[in-house]
Design a protein around this motif. Structure first.
Motif, PDB file in Angstrom:
ATOM      1  N   LEU A  42       0.846  -1.195   0.000  1.00  0.00           N
ATOM      2  CA  LEU A  42       0.000   0.000   0.000  1.00  0.00           C
ATOM      3  C   LEU A  42       0.885   1.249   0.000  1.00  0.00           C
ATOM      4  CD1 LEU A  42      -2.574  -0.973   2.814  1.00  0.00           C
ATOM      5  CD2 LEU A  42      -2.786  -1.344   0.352  1.00  0.00           C
ATOM      6  N   PRO A  43       0.460   2.289  -0.690  1.00  0.00           N
ATOM      7  CA  PRO A  43       1.261   3.519  -0.688  1.00  0.00           C
ATOM      8  C   PRO A  43       1.149   4.257   0.645  1.00  0.00           C
ATOM      9  CG  PRO A  43      -0.820   3.903  -1.805  1.00  0.00           C
ATOM     10  CD  PRO A  43      -0.793   2.427  -1.446  1.00  0.00           C
ATOM     11  N   VAL A  44       2.124   5.105   0.900  1.00  0.00           N
ATOM     12  CA  VAL A  44       2.035   6.048   2.023  1.00  0.00           C
ATOM     13  C   VAL A  44       1.936   7.433   1.374  1.00  0.00           C
ATOM     14  CG1 VAL A  44       3.236   6.992   4.029  1.00  0.00           C
ATOM     15  CG2 VAL A  44       3.375   4.543   3.533  1.00  0.00           C
ATOM     16  N   CYS A  45       0.746   7.992   1.375  1.00  0.00           N
ATOM     17  CA  CYS A  45       0.529   9.257   0.652  1.00  0.00           C
ATOM     18  C   CYS A  45       0.875  10.467   1.512  1.00  0.00           C
ATOM     19  CB  CYS A  45      -0.931   9.391   0.216  1.00  0.00           C
ATOM     20  SG  CYS A  45      -1.357   8.319  -1.151  1.00  0.00           S
ATOM     21  N   VAL A  46       1.469  11.425   0.841  1.00  0.00           N
ATOM     22  CA  VAL A  46       1.755  12.742   1.420  1.00  0.00           C
ATOM     23  C   VAL A  46       1.169  13.726   0.418  1.00  0.00           C
ATOM     24  CG1 VAL A  46       3.659  14.354   1.905  1.00  0.00           C
ATOM     25  CG2 VAL A  46       3.839  11.967   2.621  1.00  0.00           C
ATOM     26  N   TYR A  47       0.694  14.856   0.901  1.00  0.00           N
ATOM     27  CA  TYR A  47       0.037  15.809  -0.006  1.00  0.00           C
ATOM     28  C   TYR A  47       0.760  17.145   0.056  1.00  0.00           C
ATOM     29  CZ  TYR A  47      -3.382  12.198   0.944  1.00  0.00           C
ATOM     30  OH  TYR A  47      -3.990  10.973   1.114  1.00  0.00           O
ATOM     31  N   LEU A  48       1.168  17.627  -1.112  1.00  0.00           N
ATOM     32  CA  LEU A  48       1.757  18.967  -1.217  1.00  0.00           C
ATOM     33  C   LEU A  48       0.665  19.874  -1.774  1.00  0.00           C
ATOM     34  CD1 LEU A  48       4.214  20.920  -1.222  1.00  0.00           C
ATOM     35  CD2 LEU A  48       4.680  20.142  -3.564  1.00  0.00           C
ATOM     36  N   ILE A  49       0.357  20.930  -1.036  1.00  0.00           N
ATOM     37  CA  ILE A  49      -0.772  21.781  -1.413  1.00  0.00           C
ATOM     38  C   ILE A  49      -0.297  23.176  -1.760  1.00  0.00           C
ATOM     39  CG2 ILE A  49      -2.936  22.794  -0.539  1.00  0.00           C
ATOM     40  CD1 ILE A  49      -2.607  20.089   1.368  1.00  0.00           C
ATOM     41  N   GLU A  50      -0.704  23.631  -2.924  1.00  0.00           N
ATOM     42  CA  GLU A  50      -0.444  25.032  -3.297  1.00  0.00           C
ATOM     43  C   GLU A  50      -1.676  25.826  -2.877  1.00  0.00           C
ATOM     44  OE1 GLU A  50       1.076  25.691  -7.320  1.00  0.00           O
ATOM     45  OE2 GLU A  50       1.681  23.586  -7.387  1.00  0.00           O
ATOM     46  N   HIS A  51      -1.502  26.605  -1.810  1.00  0.00           N
ATOM     47  CA  HIS A  51      -2.594  27.367  -1.196  1.00  0.00           C
ATOM     48  C   HIS A  51      -2.212  28.839  -1.309  1.00  0.00           C
ATOM     49  CE1 HIS A  51      -4.737  29.146   2.279  1.00  0.00           C
ATOM     50  NE2 HIS A  51      -5.616  28.175   2.104  1.00  0.00           N
ATOM     51  N   PRO A  52      -3.180  29.739  -1.359  1.00  0.00           N
ATOM     52  CA  PRO A  52      -2.810  31.158  -1.436  1.00  0.00           C
ATOM     53  C   PRO A  52      -1.850  31.607  -0.328  1.00  0.00           C
ATOM     54  CG  PRO A  52      -5.176  30.887  -1.774  1.00  0.00           C
ATOM     55  CD  PRO A  52      -4.624  29.520  -1.452  1.00  0.00           C
ATOM     56  N   ALA A  53      -1.889  30.948   0.838  1.00  0.00           N
ATOM     57  CA  ALA A  53      -0.988  31.342   1.938  1.00  0.00           C
ATOM     58  C   ALA A  53       0.423  30.792   1.748  1.00  0.00           C
ATOM     59  CB  ALA A  53      -1.559  30.847   3.270  1.00  0.00           C
ATOM     60  N   GLY A  54       0.607  29.848   0.842  1.00  0.00           N
ATOM     61  CA  GLY A  54       1.929  29.245   0.621  1.00  0.00           C
ATOM     62  C   GLY A  54       1.816  27.747   0.410  1.00  0.00           C
ATOM     63  N   GLY A 188      -8.472  30.529   9.528  1.00  0.00           N
ATOM     64  CA  GLY A 188      -9.640  31.320   9.923  1.00  0.00           C
ATOM     65  C   GLY A 188     -10.574  31.657   8.778  1.00  0.00           C
ATOM     66  N   ASP A 189     -10.354  31.060   7.603  1.00  0.00           N
ATOM     67  CA  ASP A 189     -11.222  31.368   6.462  1.00  0.00           C
ATOM     68  C   ASP A 189     -11.908  30.125   5.896  1.00  0.00           C
ATOM     69  OD1 ASP A 189      -9.141  30.010   5.327  1.00  0.00           O
ATOM     70  OD2 ASP A 189      -8.524  31.589   3.945  1.00  0.00           O
ATOM     71  N   GLY A 190     -11.779  29.005   6.607  1.00  0.00           N
ATOM     72  CA  GLY A 190     -12.442  27.775   6.167  1.00  0.00           C
ATOM     73  C   GLY A 190     -11.718  27.047   5.041  1.00  0.00           C
ATOM     74  N   HIS A 200      -9.112   5.514  14.593  1.00  0.00           N
ATOM     75  CA  HIS A 200      -7.776   4.967  14.290  1.00  0.00           C
ATOM     76  C   HIS A 200      -6.822   5.376  15.414  1.00  0.00           C
ATOM     77  CE1 HIS A 200      -4.471   3.546  11.775  1.00  0.00           C
ATOM     78  NE2 HIS A 200      -3.862   4.706  11.946  1.00  0.00           N
ATOM     79  N   THR A 201      -6.867   6.676  15.747  1.00  0.00           N
ATOM     80  CA  THR A 201      -6.307   7.170  17.017  1.00  0.00           C
ATOM     81  C   THR A 201      -7.344   8.147  17.568  1.00  0.00           C
ATOM     82  OG1 THR A 201      -5.221   9.146  16.112  1.00  0.00           O
ATOM     83  CG2 THR A 201      -3.938   7.112  16.075  1.00  0.00           C
ATOM     84  N   ASP A 202      -7.175   8.580  18.808  1.00  0.00           N
ATOM     85  CA  ASP A 202      -8.154   9.517  19.395  1.00  0.00           C
ATOM     86  C   ASP A 202      -8.120  10.876  18.720  1.00  0.00           C
ATOM     87  OD1 ASP A 202      -9.398   8.518  22.197  1.00  0.00           O
ATOM     88  OD2 ASP A 202      -7.442   7.606  21.853  1.00  0.00           O
ATOM     89  N   GLY A 203      -6.899  11.361  18.478  1.00  0.00           N
ATOM     90  CA  GLY A 203      -6.782  12.768  18.057  1.00  0.00           C
ATOM     91  C   GLY A 203      -6.663  12.970  16.564  1.00  0.00           C
ATOM     92  N   GLN A 204      -6.710  11.888  15.783  1.00  0.00           N
ATOM     93  CA  GLN A 204      -6.451  11.985  14.338  1.00  0.00           C
ATOM     94  C   GLN A 204      -7.307  13.061  13.656  1.00  0.00           C
ATOM     95  OE1 GLN A 204      -5.890   8.755  10.893  1.00  0.00           O
ATOM     96  NE2 GLN A 204      -8.003   8.854  11.593  1.00  0.00           N
ATOM     97  N   ALA A 205      -6.676  13.756  12.699  1.00  0.00           N
ATOM     98  CA  ALA A 205      -7.387  14.766  11.914  1.00  0.00           C
ATOM     99  C   ALA A 205      -7.489  14.329  10.458  1.00  0.00           C
ATOM    100  CB  ALA A 205      -6.638  16.096  11.968  1.00  0.00           C
ATOM    101  N   ALA A 206      -8.659  14.583   9.865  1.00  0.00           N
ATOM    102  CA  ALA A 206      -8.763  14.608   8.402  1.00  0.00           C
ATOM    103  C   ALA A 206      -8.602  16.078   8.025  1.00  0.00           C
ATOM    104  CB  ALA A 206     -10.120  14.091   7.959  1.00  0.00           C
ATOM    105  N   VAL A 207      -8.174  16.341   6.801  1.00  0.00           N
ATOM    106  CA  VAL A 207      -8.001  17.738   6.391  1.00  0.00           C
ATOM    107  C   VAL A 207      -8.987  18.040   5.267  1.00  0.00           C
ATOM    108  CG1 VAL A 207      -6.383  19.445   5.473  1.00  0.00           C
ATOM    109  CG2 VAL A 207      -5.558  17.668   7.041  1.00  0.00           C
ATOM    110  N   ILE A 208      -9.802  19.068   5.481  1.00  0.00           N
ATOM    111  CA  ILE A 208     -10.709  19.511   4.414  1.00  0.00           C
ATOM    112  C   ILE A 208     -10.095  20.744   3.769  1.00  0.00           C
ATOM    113  CG2 ILE A 208     -13.003  20.386   3.820  1.00  0.00           C
ATOM    114  CD1 ILE A 208     -14.215  18.930   5.987  1.00  0.00           C
ATOM    115  N   LEU A 209      -9.909  20.671   2.455  1.00  0.00           N
ATOM    116  CA  LEU A 209      -9.406  21.806   1.674  1.00  0.00           C
ATOM    117  C   LEU A 209     -10.588  22.333   0.887  1.00  0.00           C
ATOM    118  CD1 LEU A 209      -6.303  19.859   0.395  1.00  0.00           C
ATOM    119  CD2 LEU A 209      -6.305  21.591   2.202  1.00  0.00           C
ATOM    120  N   ARG A 210     -10.893  23.604   1.078  1.00  0.00           N
ATOM    121  CA  ARG A 210     -12.119  24.136   0.460  1.00  0.00           C
ATOM    122  C   ARG A 210     -11.810  25.357  -0.389  1.00  0.00           C
ATOM    123  NH1 ARG A 210     -17.621  24.048   1.190  1.00  0.00           N
ATOM    124  NH2 ARG A 210     -17.555  22.523   2.886  1.00  0.00           N
ATOM    125  N   ASN A 211     -12.436  25.392  -1.554  1.00  0.00           N
ATOM    126  CA  ASN A 211     -12.400  26.588  -2.392  1.00  0.00           C
ATOM    127  C   ASN A 211     -13.839  26.852  -2.821  1.00  0.00           C
ATOM    128  OD1 ASN A 211     -11.825  28.683  -4.052  1.00  0.00           O
ATOM    129  ND2 ASN A 211     -10.548  27.546  -5.491  1.00  0.00           N
TER     130      ASN A 211
END
Ligand SMILES: [Zn+2]
Length: 278
Positions: A42-54, A188-190, A200-211
């Motif tokens: 199985l792959p181990v995915c990492v995500y590089l995001i081009e966001h207006p903040a950087g 702070g802008d969603g 999977h763990t207690d504190g795990q986060a999913a990341v929502i990227l919204r435009n």
């Protein structure tokens, strides 16, 4: 926004890890002892995001030291992981595929990253952190950090990968989002929200990227593939089955939202390296 999906190494795990009944000790023991014939890559995915903040990076994958020649090297793995984790993961990273190597190939230095977001502290998500020193911010939900002292997590999250990193711990706050109604709105802008998806763990986060109305969800290890929420199959190697189920139900609801472009799971073999623009 652009999301570049990178494969930063692989794990070769028992077939019951993606679709296997939560975190029962008996099943975990079988997963550690699985023969090579009964394992899948199985792959181990990492995500590089081009966001207006950087530039943002979500998770870090494996580091070069775990796979110096690019293949599975039991001795190198044993220097970094306890035996039971080495037996579970059988990790390897082909040449040029660590996060640092792939960033360098794109002309990106760690110091160019405005944020490295860690979804949780399992080794396959944080091992690459040691090669990214200089990143401007490293973000982790406080809940994930807090529970890392618990024995069950101590056994699966070697501290050496992250304990000395300058991690900024942010608290989840009340939110309409997520199975726990807990999220961190990073800017702070969603546009980038870390949503608590426990199980999977207690504190795990999913990341929502919204435009605007459109969004992509990086589901981390809340699921291993859409099959988990579509067919109600609880993934293995979890901590709390009830919460895993709750998080899967939430992903299912989100998939039905007309604005949902894609939900990406960190170890889904169907997700190839690609760029998603929205
Ligand atoms: Zn993982």
């Amino acid at each position: 926004m652009k999301v570049h999906v990178l494969h930063c190494g692989y794990i070769r795990v028992s077939g019951s890890v993606p679709f296997g009944s939560g975190g029962k000790l008996r099943d975990t023991a079988r997963q550690l002892l699985a023969t090579d014939r009964n394992r899948m890559t199985l792959p181990v995915c990492v995500y590089l995001i081009e966001h207006p903040a950087g530039l943002l990076l979500v998770d870090t994958g494996w580091c070069r030291a775990i796979s110096p020649a690019g293949d599975f090297d039991a001795e190198a793995v044993a220097r970094l992981l306890p035996r039971h984790l080495a037996a579970l993961y059988h990790p390897f990273v082909p040449a040029g595929m660590t996060a640092r190597e792939q960033l360098a190939a794109r002309g990106v230095r760690p110091g160019d990253l405005c944020c490295v977001i860690l979804t949780h502290l399992d080794a396959d998500h944080v091992a690459g952190l040691r090669e990214l020193s200089g990143a401007q911010r490293i973000i982790l939900p406080e809940d994930e950090y807090f529970w890392a002292c618990r024995m069950v997590y101590k056994n699966r999250q070697p501290w050496s990968f992250w304990i000395d990193a300058p991690i900024e711990r942010l608290f989840y706050r009340g939110s309409p989002l997520g199975p726990n109604r807990w999220a961190i709105d990073l800017f702070g802008d969603g546009s980038v929200q870390l949503v608590n998806v426990p199980g999977h763990t207690d504190g795990q986060a999913a990341v929502i990227l919204r435009n605007g109305a459109r969004f992509v969800i990086l589901a981390a290890d809340a699921a291993f593939s859409p099959k988990n929420w579509r067919e109600d199959l609880i993934p293995g190697f979890g901590f709390d089955e009830k919460f895993q189920r709750k998080s899967l139900r939430w992903l299912k609801e989100m998939e039905e939202d007309p604005g949902c472009m894609q939900i990406l799971c960190s170890h889904d073999p169907e997700i190839l390296p690609q760029t998603i623009e929205f």
